[in-house]
Write a protein that holds these residues in place. Structure first.
Motif, PDB file in Angstrom:
ATOM      1  N   THR A  42       0.853  -1.189   0.000  1.00  0.00           N
ATOM      2  CA  THR A  42       0.000   0.000   0.000  1.00  0.00           C
ATOM      3  C   THR A  42       0.880   1.226   0.000  1.00  0.00           C
ATOM      4  OG1 THR A  42      -1.683  -1.158   1.262  1.00  0.00           O
ATOM      5  CG2 THR A  42      -1.774   1.249   1.278  1.00  0.00           C
ATOM      6  N   PRO A  43       0.645   2.170  -0.913  1.00  0.00           N
ATOM      7  CA  PRO A  43       1.504   3.358  -0.940  1.00  0.00           C
ATOM      8  C   PRO A  43       1.505   4.076   0.394  1.00  0.00           C
ATOM      9  CG  PRO A  43       0.087   3.271  -2.882  1.00  0.00           C
ATOM     10  CD  PRO A  43      -0.382   2.203  -1.955  1.00  0.00           C
ATOM     11  N   VAL A  44       2.681   4.485   0.838  1.00  0.00           N
ATOM     12  CA  VAL A  44       2.836   5.210   2.086  1.00  0.00           C
ATOM     13  C   VAL A  44       3.368   6.594   1.762  1.00  0.00           C
ATOM     14  CG1 VAL A  44       4.042   5.285   4.289  1.00  0.00           C
ATOM     15  CG2 VAL A  44       3.309   3.096   3.360  1.00  0.00           C
ATOM     16  N   PRO A  45       2.740   7.645   2.266  1.00  0.00           N
ATOM     17  CA  PRO A  45       3.244   8.980   1.957  1.00  0.00           C
ATOM     18  C   PRO A  45       4.698   9.131   2.357  1.00  0.00           C
ATOM     19  CG  PRO A  45       1.090   9.104   3.034  1.00  0.00           C
ATOM     20  CD  PRO A  45       1.560   7.672   3.125  1.00  0.00           C
ATOM     21  N   SER A  46       5.449   9.860   1.574  1.00  0.00           N
ATOM     22  CA  SER A  46       6.852  10.087   1.864  1.00  0.00           C
ATOM     23  C   SER A  46       6.996  10.938   3.110  1.00  0.00           C
ATOM     24  CB  SER A  46       7.499  10.796   0.678  1.00  0.00           C
ATOM     25  OG  SER A  46       8.779  11.257   1.034  1.00  0.00           O
ATOM     26  N   SER A  78       7.871   5.469   7.795  1.00  0.00           N
ATOM     27  CA  SER A  78       8.516   5.584   6.492  1.00  0.00           C
ATOM     28  C   SER A  78       8.056   4.465   5.556  1.00  0.00           C
ATOM     29  CB  SER A  78      10.036   5.516   6.635  1.00  0.00           C
ATOM     30  OG  SER A  78      10.444   4.222   7.071  1.00  0.00           O
ATOM     31  N   THR A  79       8.280   4.665   4.264  1.00  0.00           N
ATOM     32  CA  THR A  79       7.986   3.616   3.294  1.00  0.00           C
ATOM     33  C   THR A  79       8.821   2.383   3.587  1.00  0.00           C
ATOM     34  OG1 THR A  79       7.612   5.344   1.644  1.00  0.00           O
ATOM     35  CG2 THR A  79       7.823   3.101   0.833  1.00  0.00           C
ATOM     36  N   MET A  80      10.057   2.582   4.027  1.00  0.00           N
ATOM     37  CA  MET A  80      10.927   1.444   4.341  1.00  0.00           C
ATOM     38  C   MET A  80      10.381   0.620   5.504  1.00  0.00           C
ATOM     39  SD  MET A  80      12.544   4.306   3.214  1.00  0.00           S
ATOM     40  CE  MET A  80      13.417   5.114   4.570  1.00  0.00           C
ATOM     41  N   PHE A 276       9.830   4.492  -9.088  1.00  0.00           N
ATOM     42  CA  PHE A 276       9.155   4.460  -7.793  1.00  0.00           C
ATOM     43  C   PHE A 276       7.850   5.237  -7.857  1.00  0.00           C
ATOM     44  CE2 PHE A 276      13.641   3.991  -7.014  1.00  0.00           C
ATOM     45  CZ  PHE A 276      13.737   3.035  -6.012  1.00  0.00           C
ATOM     46  N   ASN A 277       6.956   4.962  -6.938  1.00  0.00           N
ATOM     47  CA  ASN A 277       5.778   5.786  -6.767  1.00  0.00           C
ATOM     48  C   ASN A 277       6.220   7.213  -6.449  1.00  0.00           C
ATOM     49  OD1 ASN A 277       3.647   7.110  -4.875  1.00  0.00           O
ATOM     50  ND2 ASN A 277       2.535   5.477  -5.900  1.00  0.00           N
ATOM     51  N   ALA A 278       5.581   8.192  -7.050  1.00  0.00           N
ATOM     52  CA  ALA A 278       6.026   9.579  -6.948  1.00  0.00           C
ATOM     53  C   ALA A 278       6.026  10.105  -5.519  1.00  0.00           C
ATOM     54  CB  ALA A 278       5.147  10.465  -7.826  1.00  0.00           C
ATOM     55  N   GLU A 279       5.180   9.544  -4.661  1.00  0.00           N
ATOM     56  CA  GLU A 279       5.084  10.049  -3.285  1.00  0.00           C
ATOM     57  C   GLU A 279       6.104   9.416  -2.354  1.00  0.00           C
ATOM     58  OE1 GLU A 279       3.149  12.553  -2.694  1.00  0.00           O
ATOM     59  OE2 GLU A 279       2.448  12.472  -4.759  1.00  0.00           O
ATOM     60  N   GLN A 280       6.754   8.351  -2.767  1.00  0.00           N
ATOM     61  CA  GLN A 280       7.640   7.604  -1.861  1.00  0.00           C
ATOM     62  C   GLN A 280       9.090   8.031  -2.046  1.00  0.00           C
ATOM     63  OE1 GLN A 280       6.423   3.545  -2.719  1.00  0.00           O
ATOM     64  NE2 GLN A 280       4.760   3.678  -1.253  1.00  0.00           N
ATOM     65  N   THR A 281       9.327   9.314  -1.865  1.00  0.00           N
ATOM     66  CA  THR A 281      10.660   9.852  -2.103  1.00  0.00           C
ATOM     67  C   THR A 281      11.666   9.403  -1.043  1.00  0.00           C
ATOM     68  OG1 THR A 281      10.083  11.903  -0.930  1.00  0.00           O
ATOM     69  CG2 THR A 281       9.746  11.855  -3.317  1.00  0.00           C
ATOM     70  N   ASP A 282      11.197   9.012   0.134  1.00  0.00           N
ATOM     71  CA  ASP A 282      12.128   8.500   1.140  1.00  0.00           C
ATOM     72  C   ASP A 282      12.748   7.182   0.680  1.00  0.00           C
ATOM     73  OD1 ASP A 282       9.660   7.210   1.351  1.00  0.00           O
ATOM     74  OD2 ASP A 282       9.715   7.048   3.527  1.00  0.00           O
TER      75      ASP A 282
END
Length: 325
Positions: A42-46, A78-80, A276-282
């Motif tokens: 599931t996408p996680v905000p950066s 975090s996304t990680m 990568f998903n654009a929001e997951q910059t981390d």
């Protein structure tokens, strides 16, 4: 799919049944898995806001930290941390791009230069290089699966472009390729000038197909689902040539000894980046640290020597890592 709301006040169950039957589709709707049961991420905000796409330098990615956190110590939220909680990294890859990402007919495993990168990111995140799940995708599916959150990253010889930055994010460049042309040795095709009126294949949804149409307009462009599809058309005589990145064409030559890559100036430079998903910059910044470390410790060159050196010769200098978003 939202179902039509039931009318209130219908006293007759038979009338309701008839209405539902009349409104029912003549086909079964595509099943959509419920989010809790889905194995996809599931996408996680950066943890940091996304920068607006900046194409003064499309190769500029997000600056990595001096060092990444150790496995088991990913920052909360975090996304990680989300990936670590799931227990595996999910990557979209090719299974038929020989040398980059292809299935070994003996072991059944997908392997290649791109897969080595997936393993490196998985090990940095989870402490084990085999803590990953591969999703086989076509070139045309690379951006959609990132936007939908079906995968954490795409490692499928993907060229970094300004247009793609508008939809997704890229890592720093990890390999510099170039678009060339493959033809049969006895075809009389020796240069791009010989392609006028010839049928030339490239995969759908790729910059190779777009450039074929713009740079070689006198050739007849033919699209296929992937390079394997192009190779099938080529071997059956339905197309005269194939265009694509030299890394991909080198793999096709290994599979067809009667084919050759033309000795030509590349139609373009093709800088590869992980998507990568654009929001997951981390996660992008985390991965950029992994890529920089692989270049510094010699892992990048080791991977090149294993997969690409037999077809493409001595390893070039690794691409410069550019940051600035």
């Amino acid at each position: 799919m939202n179902r039509p709301a039931r009318r209130r006040g219908r006293p007759a169950a038979i009338l309701l049944a008839l209405l539902l039957t009349a409104c029912a589709p003549a086909y079964a709707p595509t099943p959509v898995p419920a989010p809790p049961a889905s194995p996809t991420p599931t996408p996680v905000p950066s943890t940091s806001p996304r920068s607006a796409p900046d194409c003064e330098d499309p190769l500029a990615s997000y600056a990595p930290p001096r060092s990444n956190p150790e496995p088991g110590e990913m920052p909360a939220g975090s996304t990680m941390a989300e990936i670590a909680a799931r227990g595996r990294l999910v990557a979209g890859v090719s299974a038929d791009t020989y040398l980059m990402g292809s299935r070994n007919p003996t072991t059944g495993e997908i392997e290649g230069f791109d897969i080595d990168l997936v393993k490196a990111v998985a090990e940095a995140l989870l402490g084990e290089e085999d803590a990953y799940e591969l999703r086989v995708i076509t070139a045309a599916e690379r951006i959609p699966v990132l936007e939908s959150g079906e995968v954490d990253l795409v490692a499928r010889n993907m060229t970094i472009t300004c247009e793609r930055w508008e939809s997704i994010a890229f890592s720093a460049e990890y390999y510099r390729s170039g678009q060339k042309v493959l033809a049969r040795t006895s075809s009389g095709i020796a240069s791009p000038d010989d392609l006028a009126g010839r049928r030339v294949c490239a995969p759908e949804g790729t910059s190779s197909l777009e450039r074929l149409r713009t740079e070689l307009p006198e050739a007849e462009a033919v699209a296929a689902a992937n390079h394997t599809g192009c190779l099938i058309l080529f071997q059956s005589g339905e197309v005269d040539a194939i265009t694509g990145d030299d890394t991909v064409l080198a793999g096709l030559v290994v599979q067809d000894p009667y084919a050759e890559v033309l000795d030509m100036e590349p139609l373009s430079a093709e800088p590869y980046g992980l998507g990568f998903n654009a929001e997951q910059t981390d996660l992008v910044a985390f991965t950029n640290r992994v890529l920089a470390d692989r270049i510094a410790d010699g892992s990048w060159e080791d991977s090149y020597d294993r997969w690409l050196r037999p077809s493409l010769g001595e390893a070039p200098d690794p691409p410069d890592q550019v940051y600035g978003r």
